[in-house]
Scaffold this motif. Structure first.
Motif, mmCIF file in Angstrom:
data_model
loop_
_atom_site.group_PDB
_atom_site.id
_atom_site.type_symbol
_atom_site.label_atom_id
_atom_site.label_comp_id
_atom_site.label_asym_id
_atom_site.label_seq_id
_atom_site.Cartn_x
_atom_site.Cartn_y
_atom_site.Cartn_z
ATOM 1 N N LEU A 104 94.028 15.507 72.652
ATOM 2 C CA LEU A 104 93.510 15.638 71.693
ATOM 3 C C LEU A 104 95.054 16.940 71.167
ATOM 4 O O LEU A 104 94.917 17.241 69.815
ATOM 5 N N THR A 105 94.326 18.292 71.595
ATOM 6 C CA THR A 105 94.918 18.900 71.105
ATOM 7 C C THR A 105 96.052 19.596 71.061
ATOM 8 O O THR A 105 96.844 19.525 70.599
ATOM 9 N N VAL A 197 93.038 26.956 67.855
ATOM 10 C CA VAL A 197 92.089 25.304 68.140
ATOM 11 C C VAL A 197 90.133 25.181 68.645
ATOM 12 O O VAL A 197 90.015 27.294 69.090
ATOM 13 N N VAL A 198 89.598 25.513 68.000
ATOM 14 C CA VAL A 198 88.126 25.410 68.062
ATOM 15 C C VAL A 198 87.790 23.505 68.056
ATOM 16 O O VAL A 198 88.446 22.514 67.786
ATOM 17 N N SER A 199 87.065 24.056 69.637
ATOM 18 C CA SER A 199 86.501 22.940 70.005
ATOM 19 C C SER A 199 84.719 22.892 69.888
ATOM 20 O O SER A 199 83.905 23.607 70.346
ATOM 21 N N ASN A 228 86.564 17.235 67.857
ATOM 22 C CA ASN A 228 85.158 17.504 68.312
ATOM 23 C C ASN A 228 84.663 15.903 68.695
ATOM 24 O O ASN A 228 85.213 15.137 68.589
ATOM 25 N N THR A 229 84.052 16.011 70.210
ATOM 26 C CA THR A 229 84.042 15.445 71.713
ATOM 27 C C THR A 229 82.278 14.989 71.005
ATOM 28 O O THR A 229 81.869 14.473 72.591
ATOM 29 N N VAL A 256 84.432 10.973 67.859
ATOM 30 C CA VAL A 256 82.773 10.784 67.385
ATOM 31 C C VAL A 256 83.071 10.919 66.062
ATOM 32 O O VAL A 256 83.847 11.323 64.869
ATOM 33 N N PHE A 257 81.654 10.115 65.463
ATOM 34 C CA PHE A 257 81.593 9.905 63.766
ATOM 35 C C PHE A 257 80.649 9.504 63.225
ATOM 36 O O PHE A 257 79.636 9.115 63.918
#
Length: 306
Positions: A104-105, A197-199, A228-229, A256-257
């Motif tokens: 995703l990044t 990048v912020v994970s 966000n995972t 995720v939601f």
């Protein structure tokens, strides 16, 4: 030893199901008997909701084996009060989720989805300016949460792209971070300000709900990516939508939601600088086999009075 009566409520990998049938007395999701909860002594679940009401329908239940890591679909307090063991598979999907974070990044940094949509619509020239991305090499990644997934994400990005790794996690130590070659930050704001990048890899708790909202998004670099995972409610989706619409972020990707499965009409999906995936982090063949077989092993361990 008589195999324990095990209900598998959600589909699992065929190899894991074969393994379960060898070790346990299995009623799987395709069997009509699955509706008769009263016979269950053990259950294997993925997304199936183990509420107080559901647990009360299983008077002989001894163990809830979660196929995965997150336990938010289980009433843990009530299970404990009934003497029911609860297990999960914390090692099984680490690599799969970490690889999705990196996928995703890269997708966000190089605008892969947006490029694809433009090509499908009919592109009139090569290398359109609006598809300009950025390289990850020698950039900074901020890890919110340094559990096993966060640690692996940091190690992979550091090894592949020589990224500087900043960490915000009140429960980790400077020694642990130094061992991995990471830098521990005492304040979340420091990570948000400095990272390209912020994970996010944290469990959903009272402390982490809406951890990333309008204020935190405003602190981030406008050329940064947010991934966000973990769990959906950790990020305020309305605030993220506003930030993306106003180009206050380069891009964002959520697996995720707050409400799942995500609706096709969700506002975030209208943003060209957004990528959504359907809670797909652990959805690889390898991880599914590991999660399924490890869930079975937990039940077998209980059968052996361990």
């Amino acid at each position: 030893m008589i195999p324990i009566k095990t209900f598998i409520f959600d589909p699992i990998d065929s190899k894991a199901l074969k393994y379960a049938r060898e070790k346990l007395d299995v009623v799987d999701w395709t069997n009509k008997e699955i509706k008769n909860y009263a016979n269950a002594e053990a259950v294997i679940i993925r997304t199936f909701q183990m509420t107080k009401e559901t647990i009360d329908k299983m008077p002989h239940l001894k163990i809830i084996a979660k196929h995965g890591i997150g336990l938010d679909n289980i009433d843990l307090k009530y299970a404990k009060s009934k003497g029911i063991k609860v297990t999960n598979t914390p090692q099984a999907n680490i690599n799969s989720v970490a690889e999705l974070v990196i996928s995703l990044t890269l997708n966000c940094a190089r605008k892969v989805n947006f490029s694809h949509n433009i090509v499908k619509a009919g592109v009139g020239k090569n290398s359109p300016f609006e598809l300009t991305g950025f390289e990850l090499q020698n950039k900074t990644v901020g890890l919110i949460g340094l559990g096993q997934i966060g640690t692996l994400v940091g190690k992979k990005l550091k090894a592949a792209f020589n990224m500087t790794v900043l960490v915000y996690d009140p429960y980790t130590t400077e020694t642990i971070c130094k061992t991995e070659g990471f830098i521990k930050c005492e304040h979340l704001d420091d990570v948000l300000k400095e990272s390209h990048v912020v994970s996010v890899s944290v469990p959903l708790t009272k402390d982490t709900e809406n951890l990333i909202s309008a204020r935190e998004l405003s602190i981030m670099n406008k050329n940064a990516i947010l991934i966000n995972t973990s769990r959906g409610k950790v990020i305020n989706e309305k605030d993220l939508y506003n930030a993306l619409q106003q180009n206050k972020l380069f891009g964002a990707a959520l697996d995720v939601f707050a409400e799942e499965p995500i609706s096709k009409d969700h506002s975030l999906l209208s943003c060209n600088n957004f990528i959504g995936t359907p809670h797909n982090g652990a959805n690889t063949k390898e991880a599914l086999i590991r999660m399924g077989t490890e869930s079975v092993d937990e039940i077998v361990t209980l059968m052996n009075n361990k």
